[in-house]
Design a protein around this motif. Structure first.
Motif, PDB file in Angstrom:
ATOM      1  N   GLY A  40      -9.948   9.736   7.705  1.00 53.82           N
ATOM      2  CA  GLY A  40      -9.772   8.562   7.768  1.00 53.82           C
ATOM      3  C   GLY A  40      -7.886   8.221   6.949  1.00 53.82           C
ATOM      4  O   GLY A  40      -6.716   7.853   7.241  1.00 53.82           O
ATOM      5  N   LEU A  41      -7.761   8.994   5.791  1.00 51.33           N
ATOM      6  CA  LEU A  41      -7.168   8.680   4.721  1.00 51.33           C
ATOM      7  C   LEU A  41      -5.905   9.783   4.786  1.00 51.33           C
ATOM      8  O   LEU A  41      -4.663   9.089   5.233  1.00 51.33           O
ATOM      9  CB  LEU A  41      -7.924   8.690   4.017  1.00 51.33           C
ATOM     10  N   PHE A  42      -5.872  10.822   5.321  1.00 52.51           N
ATOM     11  CA  PHE A  42      -5.241  11.593   4.997  1.00 52.51           C
ATOM     12  C   PHE A  42      -4.774  12.620   6.125  1.00 52.51           C
ATOM     13  O   PHE A  42      -3.803  13.560   6.275  1.00 52.51           O
ATOM     14  CB  PHE A  42      -5.536  13.211   4.513  1.00 52.51           C
ATOM     15  N   VAL A 218       2.389   4.118  -0.472  1.00 53.12           N
ATOM     16  CA  VAL A 218       1.274   3.864  -0.979  1.00 53.12           C
ATOM     17  C   VAL A 218       0.412   2.511  -0.941  1.00 53.12           C
ATOM     18  O   VAL A 218      -0.690   2.554  -1.023  1.00 53.12           O
ATOM     19  CB  VAL A 218       1.881   3.986  -2.483  1.00 53.12           C
ATOM     20  N   SER A 219       1.045   1.936  -1.026  1.00 47.38           N
ATOM     21  CA  SER A 219       0.374  -0.054  -0.704  1.00 47.38           C
ATOM     22  C   SER A 219       0.052   0.378   0.820  1.00 47.38           C
ATOM     23  O   SER A 219      -1.443   0.121   0.891  1.00 47.38           O
ATOM     24  CB  SER A 219       1.596  -0.108  -0.254  1.00 47.38           C
ATOM     25  N   ALA A 223      -4.662   0.131   1.087  1.00 47.08           N
ATOM     26  CA  ALA A 223      -5.134  -0.477   2.597  1.00 47.08           C
ATOM     27  C   ALA A 223      -6.468  -0.001   3.027  1.00 47.08           C
ATOM     28  O   ALA A 223      -7.184  -0.221   3.032  1.00 47.08           O
ATOM     29  CB  ALA A 223      -4.576  -1.329   3.544  1.00 47.08           C
ATOM     30  N   ARG A 224      -5.914   1.428   3.911  1.00 50.83           N
ATOM     31  CA  ARG A 224      -6.936   2.104   4.331  1.00 50.83           C
ATOM     32  C   ARG A 224      -7.656   2.582   3.142  1.00 50.83           C
ATOM     33  O   ARG A 224      -8.921   2.922   4.471  1.00 50.83           O
ATOM     34  CB  ARG A 224      -5.780   3.298   4.803  1.00 50.83           C
ATOM     35  N   VAL A 225      -7.835   3.091   2.101  1.00 50.91           N
ATOM     36  CA  VAL A 225      -8.856   3.043   1.190  1.00 50.91           C
ATOM     37  C   VAL A 225      -9.880   2.044   1.125  1.00 50.91           C
ATOM     38  O   VAL A 225     -10.588   2.210   1.187  1.00 50.91           O
ATOM     39  CB  VAL A 225      -7.631   3.467   0.172  1.00 50.91           C
ATOM     40  N   VAL A 226      -9.698   0.918   1.379  1.00 46.40           N
ATOM     41  CA  VAL A 226     -10.372   0.051   1.196  1.00 46.40           C
ATOM     42  C   VAL A 226     -11.133  -0.175   2.168  1.00 46.40           C
ATOM     43  O   VAL A 226     -12.267  -0.221   3.094  1.00 46.40           O
ATOM     44  CB  VAL A 226      -9.942  -1.678   0.962  1.00 46.40           C
TER      45      VAL A 226
END
Length: 265
Positions: A40-42, A218-219, A223-226
């Motif tokens: 989902g992140l990368f 990056v920002s 948000a996606r990480v969280v």
């Protein structure tokens, strides 16, 4: 003697061996959850890798190998963490050099049949890293693009105490870029960095190699990480290589997101 063998081996490095970081791998308790998070992140997809050491998959970005995800063996007490591997033509020689120079070898050298030969070691400051002797698997198929490894940075108590170790074992030169901040080089080219973080932070988190992954924003990625169940450890800020944030996945493995100056054009 081990240092001399390692130096001879380094001098002979040529095609098929990536100097500097050649691979990053993550061992987790819940591989399925990790695949979902990093996919989902990368945007990673996955393919089966060697299973001789336990369940293992290779992360693919547009069909190209960028990282490994494996099952952490139960009962080992090992932390969930990203490991940076350095390429070599002779793992045995470098493992001997690690011992001779004050480090430790915790795993191997051993074969991953059909892929290569590896060892897991720690420097005198306690930072763990891997050594990889390639066979069919050379390492990264692509780096420096969004979703792929961009850089690895050693976080240690102070750089002066470990720089001689990496010079003797891996042949790294060291360029001072600021107070207790070094860029490791091979033949004058930057390959990694080291940052002295002081006694208190090194005691709190432990010394270690931080894997940094390129990202377009990056920002937005934080948000996606969280949203995916991870957390932001250090908020986005401008650093020596560009805009950077430190984050952790749902199992607590810490890594960095970076939008490098070069990628910004």
């Amino acid at each position: 003697m081990a240092e001399a063998r390692a130096a001879k081996e380094r001098d002979g490095m040529a095609g098929g061996v990536q100097e500097g970081p050649c691979w990053v791998s993550l061992m987790v308790r819940e591989p399925a959850r990790a695949r979902e998070f990093y996919g989902g992140l990368f945007g990673w997809e996955y393919a089966d890798g060697p299973h001789q050491l336990g369940p293992y998959t290779r992360a693919l970005l547009d069909g190209r190998a960028v990282a490994g995800l494996g099952q952490l063996p139960t009962g080992t007490g090992l932390p969930v963490a990203w490991t940076t591997y350095f390429g070599t033509r002779d793992v045995n020689a470098l493992a001997a050099a690690v011992h001779a120079c004050g480090g430790t070898v915790g795993v191997g050298p051993l074969d991953s049949p059909g892929a290569g030969r590896l060892a897991l070691a720690s420097d005198p400051g306690g930072a763990t890293f891997g050594l990889w002797q390639p066979a069919e698997h050379a390492g990264f198929a692509v780096t420096g693009v969004p979703g792929a490894h961009s850089w690895s940075e050693l976080l240690t108590r102070d750089t002066a105490s470990v720089a001689p170790f990496y010079r003797a074992v891996l042949g790294f030169g060291a360029r001072e870029d600021g107070p207790d901040h070094l860029t490791f080089t091979r033949d004058g080219h930057p390959v990694a960095a080291a940052l002295g973080v002081g006694r208190s932070r090194a005691r709190e988190r432990g010394a270690g190699w931080l894997a940094c992954f390129e990202i377009a924003d990056v920002s937005e990625a934080c948000a996606r990480v969280v949203a995916l169940g991870g957390q932001v450890v250090e908020e986005p800020a401008e650093g020596s290589r560009g805009r950077t944030a430190t984050v952790a996945d749902p199992e607590g493995a810490v890594f960095a997101l970076v939008r490098t100056e070069a990628a910004r054009g």
